[in-house]
Write a protein that holds these residues in place. Structure first.
Motif, PDB file in Angstrom:
ATOM      1  N   GLY A  88       0.652  -0.939  -0.461  1.00 19.89           N
ATOM      2  CA  GLY A  88      -0.233   0.376  -0.313  1.00 19.89           C
ATOM      3  C   GLY A  88       0.910   1.330  -0.420  1.00 19.89           C
ATOM      4  O   GLY A  88       1.925   1.572  -0.234  1.00 19.89           O
ATOM      5  N   PRO A  89       0.305   2.883   0.115  1.00 18.98           N
ATOM      6  CA  PRO A  89      -1.496   2.424  -0.347  1.00 18.98           C
ATOM      7  C   PRO A  89      -1.937   2.305  -1.613  1.00 18.98           C
ATOM      8  O   PRO A  89      -0.857   2.151  -2.692  1.00 18.98           O
ATOM      9  CB  PRO A  89      -1.807   3.939  -0.275  1.00 18.98           C
ATOM     10  N   TYR A 107       0.565   0.841  -5.186  1.00 18.35           N
ATOM     11  CA  TYR A 107       1.136   1.984  -4.595  1.00 18.35           C
ATOM     12  C   TYR A 107       2.467   2.759  -5.616  1.00 18.35           C
ATOM     13  O   TYR A 107       1.924   3.408  -6.678  1.00 18.35           O
ATOM     14  CB  TYR A 107       1.758   1.583  -3.057  1.00 18.35           C
ATOM     15  N   GLY A 165      -7.936   0.895   0.439  1.00 20.49           N
ATOM     16  CA  GLY A 165      -6.653   0.248   0.257  1.00 20.49           C
ATOM     17  C   GLY A 165      -7.139  -1.252   0.582  1.00 20.49           C
ATOM     18  O   GLY A 165      -8.247  -1.710   0.318  1.00 20.49           O
ATOM     19  N   SER A 184      -3.245   4.192   6.709  1.00 25.83           N
ATOM     20  CA  SER A 184      -3.438   3.597   5.244  1.00 25.83           C
ATOM     21  C   SER A 184      -4.035   5.102   4.717  1.00 25.83           C
ATOM     22  O   SER A 184      -3.094   5.390   3.811  1.00 25.83           O
ATOM     23  CB  SER A 184      -4.111   2.992   4.583  1.00 25.83           C
ATOM     24  N   THR A 246      -3.584  -2.715   8.174  1.00 25.49           N
ATOM     25  CA  THR A 246      -2.822  -1.788   8.118  1.00 25.49           C
ATOM     26  C   THR A 246      -1.684  -1.752   6.461  1.00 25.49           C
ATOM     27  O   THR A 246      -1.637  -2.933   5.867  1.00 25.49           O
ATOM     28  CB  THR A 246      -1.309  -1.139   9.246  1.00 25.49           C
ATOM     29  N   VAL A 247      -0.929  -1.081   6.132  1.00 24.49           N
ATOM     30  CA  VAL A 247      -0.101  -1.122   4.939  1.00 24.49           C
ATOM     31  C   VAL A 247       0.955  -2.217   5.898  1.00 24.49           C
ATOM     32  O   VAL A 247       1.738  -2.004   6.300  1.00 24.49           O
ATOM     33  CB  VAL A 247       0.939   0.311   4.711  1.00 24.49           C
TER      34      VAL A 247
END
Length: 503
Positions: A88-89, A107, A165, A184, A246-247
């Motif tokens: 990500g993002p 990303y 995301g 994110s 999350t990332v």
């Protein structure tokens, strides 16, 4: 583990969807590994500068593949929580049923929105964007890709009702909840105010338009439970709590115990990535200011465009010589590679120069140099780049108190030693370096209240100390290295323009 074995213990499922593979781990409350699984996939590159995935056919399908494999060997009834991270993002746009309307846009490796970066920078002002977001707009930012969609695929943008995301898309598929984790969101520039830790309403309205705004949550926060439909598809029991996730790089930092101000993760992978935990809001023009994983935390980050991928490329040039043989040859070369320098900008560069038109450069090459020199010089070039990034990190005002090294590259002692020698830093290498999926499992354990919020599963395995004997040669070469890029930047850009004519 034995496929006939059934484990009856409290477990937490972490899944990370990466660029080249997806990995899943089942961990117990004490951090011990119960089981793991993985599957590989390929990025779609439909046009020059584009990088995409089919979010439903690849990402969502792989959640089911990995979950069902693990629960074919383990008791799903012992599962207490799930968390997913990913590259990500990224940008996924869907309809009301959370069905993607086009392939996901990746990303910073996806550079299609160059014109939109300039457009939004002019629209909001570079100073205002930096003050609000803690960084300039770049190919890493989601906002320009949303604007690109509105500009180039207006019919898709008009039909879309939600945007995600990677991890938040999976959360929606698992739970029906429409969320975005704070970290994110802080990479969705210019839509998030990194100082207020909230959406910037005017920027959201100008860029996301009619799209619904996702609810914000911290990565270790439970945001919903697995629905009956998702349970039927994935094999994850209905009602299982799901954390925001999350990332991947931030989940990996969390897995390695990089959680306190002054902690910095250095990830050795296909790229080098750094995440530094802050004590207060800070920014630097060469770094990315972002929210962290846990409530009210802040980070500075940096990422190089190539590292392990450059070594893989060199191996191919050398005829796929076994890596251990090449490492022996490189280790036999004296520090400084007999005056050979490599600028590792073979895919442009993110940190420390933020220049997609930078190009890889080998300087000082003579008939005396062989492949061992080239390999060593490549490692040294990456290390000089890391040194430049660390100087920027400390230039922000937040000292690096502990450097934790993670990723597959830590298995190459020559690489880690060169990094320590050139940066002058001690590196702590954890015993368990599974990666982001392990951090996801820890977030699930914390989020469900199964372990205390300050739990750290990572345990140090060894340290890498700088060799004082190499300080003089590396200091001398660093000055030359730092001067090379500004000296030939114009020539790099001219060649990049020529290369685009071949696309």
């Amino acid at each position: 583990m034995d496929s006939s074995r059934r484990v009856d213990t409290t477990m937490f499922l972490g899944i990370d969807i990466g660029t080249g593979s997806s990995k899943a781990v089942l961990a117990a409350a004490d951090g011990s590994i119960v089981d793991r699984a993985s599957v590989t996939h390929d990025v779609e590159l439909p046009h020059p500068g584009w990088a995409e995935f089919d979010a439903e056919a690849v990402w969502w399908q792989e959640i089911a593949v990995l979950s069902r494999e693990l629960f074919s060997r383990n008791d799903a009834g012992s599962l207490k929580g799930v968390c997913v991270s990913g590259m990500g993002p990224c940008l996924v746009v869907t309809d009301d049923a959370f069905t993607p309307l086009r392939p996901a846009i990746l990303y910073g490796v996806d550079t299609r929105a160059t014109a939109e970066i300039a457009e939004l920078t002019e629209e909001f002002g570079p100073g205002s964007i930096f003050e609000t977001c803690g960084k300039d707009l770049s190919s890493q930012a989601v906002g320009p890709k949303l604007r690109w969609l509105a500009n180039h695929e207006p019919e898709v943008f008009a039909r879309a009702t939600h945007w995600f995301g990677l991890n938040s898309y999976i959360v929606a598929k698992l739970t029906g909840e429409y969320i975005q984790d704070h970290h994110s969101a802080s990479q969705c520039d210019p839509l998030y105010d990194v100082r207020r830790l909230d959406w910037h309403p005017e920027h959201v309205a100008a860029v996301a338009g009619h799209l619904a705004t996702p609810r914000l949550a911290w990565s270790d926060e439970v945001v919903g439970t697995v629905t009956a439909a998702a349970a039927d598809f994935t094999g994850i029991p209905a009602g299982t709590p799901v954390c925001a996730g999350t990332v991947d790089a931030w989940a990996e930092a969390f897995s390695a115990g990089v959680q306190q101000p002054g902690d910095l993760m250095l990830m050795y992978g296909s790229t080098m990535f750094l995440v530094h935990i802050l004590s207060e809001p800070r920014s630097h023009p060469m770094l990315w200011a972002c929210s962290g994983v846990t409530k009210d935390t802040l980070t500075l980050a940096a990422g190089m465009a190539t590292s392990g991928s450059l070594i893989s490329w060199l191996r191919q040039l050398f005829g796929d010589v076994p890596i251990n043989q090449l490492l022996e040859e490189a280790a036999a070369v004296q520090p400084g590679a007999e005056g050979l320098l490599v600028l590792p900008y073979f895919a442009g560069e993110r940190s420390p120069i933020q220049d997609p038109d930078a190009r890889g450069t080998v300087t000082g090459l003579t008939l005396r140099h062989g492949r061992g020199h080239l390999l060593r010089a490549a490692y040294e070039g990456m290390a000089f780049g890391v040194r430049q990034i660390l100087e920027s990190v400390e230039g922000s005002g937040e000292p690096v108190r502990r450097l934790v090294a993670v990723g597959g590259g830590t298995n190459a002692p020559l690489w880690t030693q060169i990094i320590s020698d050139i940066t002058g830093r001690t590196q702590v290498v954890p015993h368990q370096t599974i990666g982001a999926s392990y951090g996801d499992a820890l977030m699930a354990a914390i989020g469900t209240g199964s372990v205390p919020a300050d739990t750290v599963w990572a345990q140090p395995d060894h340290t890498v100390e700088p060799n004082p004997a190499n300080v003089e040669i590396y200091d001398r070469l660093f000055d030359t290295y730092a001067g090379l890029y500004p000296a030939i930047r114009d020539q790099m850009h001219a060649l990049a323009a020529v290369q685009r004519d071949y696309s």
